[in-house]
Design an enzyme around this catalytic site. Structure first.
Site, PDB file in Angstrom:
ATOM      1  N   ASN A   1     -17.315  15.867 -42.375  1.00 53.01           N
ATOM      2  CA  ASN A   1     -16.576  14.665 -42.731  1.00 53.01           C
ATOM      3  C   ASN A   1     -17.118  14.070 -44.033  1.00 53.01           C
ATOM      4  O   ASN A   1     -18.262  13.598 -44.069  1.00 53.01           O
ATOM      5  CB  ASN A   1     -16.696  13.626 -41.617  1.00 53.01           C
ATOM      6  N   GLU A   2     -16.308  14.136 -45.081  1.00 50.98           N
ATOM      7  CA  GLU A   2     -16.531  13.396 -46.338  1.00 50.98           C
ATOM      8  C   GLU A   2     -17.754  13.824 -47.140  1.00 50.98           C
ATOM      9  O   GLU A   2     -18.161  13.124 -48.062  1.00 50.98           O
ATOM     10  CB  GLU A   2     -16.580  11.867 -46.071  1.00 50.98           C
TER      11      GLU A   2
ATOM     12  N   TRP B   1     -23.498   3.310 -36.775  1.00 55.83           N
ATOM     13  CA  TRP B   1     -22.376   3.574 -37.690  1.00 55.83           C
ATOM     14  C   TRP B   1     -21.736   2.243 -38.045  1.00 55.83           C
ATOM     15  O   TRP B   1     -22.186   1.190 -37.558  1.00 55.83           O
ATOM     16  CB  TRP B   1     -21.363   4.526 -37.047  1.00 55.83           C
ATOM     17  N   ASP B   2     -20.705   2.263 -38.873  1.00 56.17           N
ATOM     18  CA  ASP B   2     -20.130   0.960 -39.256  1.00 56.17           C
ATOM     19  C   ASP B   2     -19.229   0.392 -38.160  1.00 56.17           C
ATOM     20  O   ASP B   2     -18.661  -0.680 -38.303  1.00 56.17           O
ATOM     21  CB  ASP B   2     -19.443   0.991 -40.636  1.00 56.17           C
ATOM     22  N   TRP B   3     -19.124   1.114 -37.044  1.00 56.65           N
ATOM     23  CA  TRP B   3     -18.443   0.576 -35.855  1.00 56.65           C
ATOM     24  C   TRP B   3     -19.288   0.731 -34.603  1.00 56.65           C
ATOM     25  O   TRP B   3     -18.811   0.483 -33.500  1.00 56.65           O
ATOM     26  CB  TRP B   3     -17.103   1.272 -35.622  1.00 56.65           C
TER      27      TRP B   3
ATOM     28  N   GLU C   1      -7.234   9.858 -42.703  1.00 64.44           N
ATOM     29  CA  GLU C   1      -7.949   8.619 -42.362  1.00 64.44           C
ATOM     30  C   GLU C   1      -7.393   7.467 -43.174  1.00 64.44           C
ATOM     31  O   GLU C   1      -7.222   7.598 -44.385  1.00 64.44           O
ATOM     32  CB  GLU C   1      -9.454   8.716 -42.698  1.00 64.44           C
TER      33      GLU C   1
END
Ligand code: NAG
Ligand code: NAG
Ligand code: NAG
Ligand code: NAG
Ligand code: NAG
Ligand code: NAG
Ligand code: NAG
Ligand code: NAG
Ligand code: NAG
Ligand code: NAG
Length: 853
Positions: free
Chosen positions: A435-436, A169-171, A533
């Protein structure tokens, strides 16, 4: 006798039950044999053989045998990619009592079971390879194919029901684990087994009384219906009830509805900050025939939840907020991601530290985000106990998904299992489909050819509306369901589940990120009904990074620093945002400079999220240009999955970043905040209290070079209304400065509430210029006297962003990252593990903004 098998793709939904086995002798009790413990483990060609703990996974097993290093260290996420590309086989020999017979059974899927008498083998095909095969087999592509390169991840995660962030993921890193990661056991029975039992409460408006709804799920082997007597006791409500029930053959469920006497005064479960989290012990006993007794004890809670979407005068659109027990509640909190890539490293102690930190920061809500996992039972029990409301996504995120039968079947099994497992928890207040993913279609994230759009829209509706929503509505009438986050709520439904703009601030919740615009400019923020968010990245502190890196990595431009950043341009964005207001670190010692840079990213993040959250809280009672009545601020993100830059306010390991200390203040039950509009200073008060309360406001102006205020004043009494926000002070900045013979550059404003002559809550401050332009800001001269877990700071000049750091000593300070204008201040350290005064004294390092350049 036919033996039912649990579906074989339970990677996401926890408990892997081998419901194999039946009793040779007639025995009507259910016998349970745990298969947890050491299993033999080998890779596909048997070149690697070891033992692995169950629950556990291949990576942690190999690490514990020293076959690999900690996967989180250095570049190991790349070095160990081969582990997830290979297949792995868990096997176990076990001894059952002679009266239990295990049937031999094979199944095929990503996991293969081969079980013979007293031997079980579970084969895991590579999840990465399997997902790839599934995508190739699918008649059309389902975007996104792969994550961005910067994430160093794996492709096609949307084809496998596995933590979506486990492919990167981006984290977070890519560690698509294999293994039996929850409990595994054999349940043997000849008559009937209670597979699930859920307990819900509801308030019956028509009779004005509470009801308890108990829902057992039985698997009955007997060919004829079983007669049973169910007895329910809640001693503290004087409830002692029993009646006869019929348990039908096969797997089935029914409801037991019990009304609570209207006379009983029921103590309610309240979110943190609104009251107690009262609950009641309850026992449920099934006497089945004369032979079998099944008894369960649990804690039940009483609370109602409503999602209110109704017109607001002066504002087009609809409200979007939660009412708990009839009280509108502003949701304050953050977003939760998995606490580790390797869930067997997460235990209830670690969860407790994290969730305790949530309530310690005055939060009342978390969103369990849809790219992670359905958390362990411990997680939800802790949330019940601590009063943390959970907004629960189903586990789909940032992607389109297939809707073929095989996929829907596994999703339906997943959703059914999770709802049965989780619906008893009062902490869960809303289900959200994903989510999204509505936004992904609406804003065309994946550049879908227009000819294909309708296909993906139908997939979307089939999955979230016709499958998941349908199941949720059928199985759980006690909390609302929304299809996605962000959503426009009722407006989304009106627009056939795919609104043109799911980010519309007039409806539902929104997600908003903007790293480029100056975060001090409140005018850049949208004014939504509910901010679910938003956030800014920062780096973890040096003590956390040092654990997984080496001295050659310790510069902001090292390969390592670049490698750990999974968000394109993230490291530069942090520096650019910081440089708008702060000087760059200049220390000639490169390692100190690196440490100061990490510190500065936390300063930037803390201040940005503070200003943005204050803006949302101020908007609670206002409509400005048709927008407002904001009723939620959940910043992205609470916790970290590993040691890396991210949007989190708590580092991997539990250490609070500066932002988390700030959250404790900006989420305080009564908080203040300030902003300027055309040179006019406005100060607001916001209150979550259940009563109106009277305060005075104290203002002090300090020149940067002196601890003696150049101006101080205290206002008359005013009221901050219960559960509202409003202005409590206003003045033009130039008048204020004139009065105290100061300039924007040489002074800073401090303000706080007084109640009955005492300081109420924390002091807040307002920078009159960017600190980088500040005149007279001096290097700190802070000396420390240390007692037992208390540091007394003796200070000479105002100091900004004062940061106390004790490295890896587990615990938190009473406050941190603050503006220090006192000569003498006591800061407490709350330890989470035993430590000594000497250790603390040795570890303490203080940094202030002026010290880094
Ligand atoms: C059934 O099994 C349990 C546990 O092994 C044992 O204690 C009990 O005596 C058995 N009952 C019968 C009727 O065999
Ligand atoms: C067995 O698999 C490992 C890991 O995939 C690989 O490195 C090794 O070369 C293989 N050995 C044989 C004999 O095929
Ligand atoms: C299960 O699979 C194993 C190996 O693939 C095979 O030897 C065994 O006969 C199978 N058992 C059944 C009951 O199909
Ligand atoms: C993909 O399709 C092939 C051919 O039908 C089949 O053998 C294979 O099992 C499928 N792969 C998966 C992962 O379902
Ligand atoms: C129950 O009644 C209360 C008070 O009249 C009302 O606020 C609430 O919306 C009702 N709840 C439902 C589910 O109808
Ligand atoms: C409930 O209250 C009513 C009237 O006040 C009384 O008659 C009745 O006995 C009470 N019931 C219980 C269970 O206490
Ligand atoms: C509820 O049960 C728990 C554990 O069984 C016990 O410790 C506690 O005292 C009970 N509470 C009440 C109010 O009876
Ligand atoms: C950093 O990475 C680049 C490109 O991957 C490589 O050429 C270089 O040797 C690395 N430098 C160090 C110090 O590891
Ligand atoms: C105002 O500030 C200036 C410069 O800081 C100082 O020289 C002057 O004496 C001050 N005037 C008063 C009235 O305090
Ligand atoms: C620094 O602090 C010490 C202790 O409080 C004090 O004695 C000293 O005068 C201060 N130095 C300066 C330059 O202010």
């Amino acid at each position: 006798m036919a033996i039912g098998w649990a579906p074989v793709l339970p990677l996401l939904w926890g408990l892997l039950q081998i419901t194999s086995g039946n009793l040779l002798q007639h025995n009507s009790t259910v016998q349970v044999y745990s298969l947890n413990g050491k299993w033999a483990l080998r890779n596909s060609n048997s070149s690697i053989k070891l033992y692995g703990d169950v629950p556990g996974c291949v990576h942690t097993a190999m690490f514990s045998w020293g076959l690999i290093k900690d996967p989180y260290i250095s570049f190991n996420d790349i070095a160990y990619k081969w582990i997830s590309h290979d297949g792995w086989i868990y096997s176990n020999e076990f001894t059952l009592p002679p009266n239990i017979r295990c049937a031999s059974y094979n199944t095929t899927d990503i996991t293969k079971y081969v079980s013979e008498n007293n031997y079980v083998e579970i084969k895991f095909q590579s999840a990465v390879e399997w997902a790839k095969e599934k995508s190739i087999n699918h008649s059309y592509g389902i975007p996104p194919k792969c994550p961005p390169d910067v994430q160093k991840g794996e492709c096609h995660v949307n084809f496998i029901r596995k933590a979506q962030c486990s492919f990167s993921w981006d984290w977070g890193p890519s560690f698509p684990t294999q293994g039996i990661w929850r409990e595994i056991r054999i349940e043997a029975y000849n008559l009937v087994n209670l597979e699930y039992i859920s307990y819900m409460t509801a308030f019956d408006n028509s009779t004005s009384q509470w009801i308890i709804i108990i829902e057992p799920v039985f698997d009955t082997i007997a060919e004829k219906p079983l007669e049973a007597r169910v007895a329910v006791k809640v001693p503290n409500l004087y409830l002692d009830h029993s009646h006869d029930v019929i348990i039908a053959p096969g797997e089935g469920t029914f409801e037991i509805i019990i009304k609570i006497s209207k006379n009983a005064s029921v103590n309610l479960w309240w979110p943190n900050g609104y009251g107690m989290q009262s609950g009641y012990n309850m026992s449920v006993t099934f006497n089945i025939g004369t032979e079998q007794v099944i008894q369960k004890t649990t804690k039940i809670y009483f609370r109602t939840v409503e999602l209110i979407e109704e017109p607001i005068s002066g504002s087009p659109g609809l409200s979007f907020y939660m009412k708990i027990n009839g009280v509108p509640i502003f949701l304050k909190g953050s977003n939760w991601i998995p606490a580790d890539s390797f869930q067997d490293r997460v235990n209830s102690d670690k969860l407790r530290v994290l969730l305790r930190s949530v309530v310690d920061a005055n939060m009342n809500a978390l969103r369990v985000w849809g790219g992670g996992i359905y958390e362990s039972d411990d997680f939800y029990s802790l949330c019940n106990e601590l009063g943390i409301m959970v907004w629960h996504d189903f586990m789909f995120a940032c992607s389109l998904y297939p809707s073929d039968d095989w996929f829907l079947d596994t999703v339906k099994a997943e959703v059914t299992h999770q709802i049965r497992r989780l619906k008893s928890h009062p902490c869960i207040i809303v289900w959200s489909g994903n989510n999204e993913n509505e936004a992904a279609i609406a804003s065309d994230w994946f550049s879908i050819p227009s000819a294909m759009r309708e296909v993906y829209v139908q997939d979307y509706i089939t999955l979230y509306i016709k499958s998941i929503r349908e199941l949720v509505l059928k199985m759980d009438g006690t909390r609302p369901f929304i299809a996605s986050s962000p959503t426009n709520g009722k407006e989304t439904i009106k627009e056939n589940w795919l609104s043109k703009d799911p980010y519309d601030n007039h409806y539902g919740d929104t997600h908003y990120y903007n790293y480029v615009t100056d975060c001090w400019d409140w005018k850049s923020y949208p004014r939504p009904r509910f901010a679910s968010e938003y956030g800014f990245q920062s780096w973890p502190s040096f003590s956390t990074i040092a654990q997984i890196s080496s001295p050659e990595d310790w510069s902001y431009t090292s390969n390592f620093t670049e490698h750990r950043q999974h968000h394109a341009g993230g490291n530069m964005q942090m520096i650019d945002q910081a440089s708008l207001h702060y000087n760059s670190p200049m220390n000639s010692d490169p390692i100190r400079k690196f440490q100061d840079t990490l510190y500065l990213t936390q300063v930037m993040q803390a201040q940005c999220v503070k200003l943005q959250t204050e803006f949302y809280r101020r908007s609670q009672s206002e409509i400005v240009n048709g927008l407002g009545f904001t009723m939620g601020a959940l910043y992205w993100q609470l916790n970290d999955i590993w040691q890396a830059p991210s949007w989190s306010s708590i580092e991997y390991g539990g250490k609070w970043k500066m932002l988390h200390y700030y959250a404790k203040n900006f989420f305080a039950p009564v908080a203040t905040s300030s902003f300027e509009d055309n040179d006019i200073l406005h100060i607001y008060g916001v209150s979550d209290l259940s009563k109106d309360c009277s305060f005075k406001l104290a203002l002090e102006v300090y020149k940067w070079d002196s601890l003696v205020p150049t101006y101080e004043t205290v206002t008359e009494d005013f009221i901050i209304k219960s559960q509202s926000s409003g202005q409590i002070y206003q003045e033009t900045v130039s008048e204020l400065l004139q009065r105290c013979n100061s300039t924007r550059l040489n002074a800073v404003l401090v303000y706080y509430l007084l109640h009955d002559g005492e300081i109420y809550g924390s002091k807040n401050w307002h920078f009159l210029s960017s600190p980088k332009e500040a005149e007279g800001l001096l290097k700190s001269n802070i000396t420390v006297n240390q007692g037992t877990y208390v540091f007394t700071l003796i200070n000479s000049y105002p100091a900004a962003f004062v940061w106390l750091d004790v490295g890896n000593i587990a615990g938190r300070f009473s406050d941190n990252g603050f503006l220090l204008i006192e000569h003498k201040t006591a800061i407490y350290f709350y330890t989470w593990k035993p430590t000594t005064v000497a250790e603390l004294e040795k570890a303490l390092h203080i940094t202030t903004l002026r010290d880094i350049y």
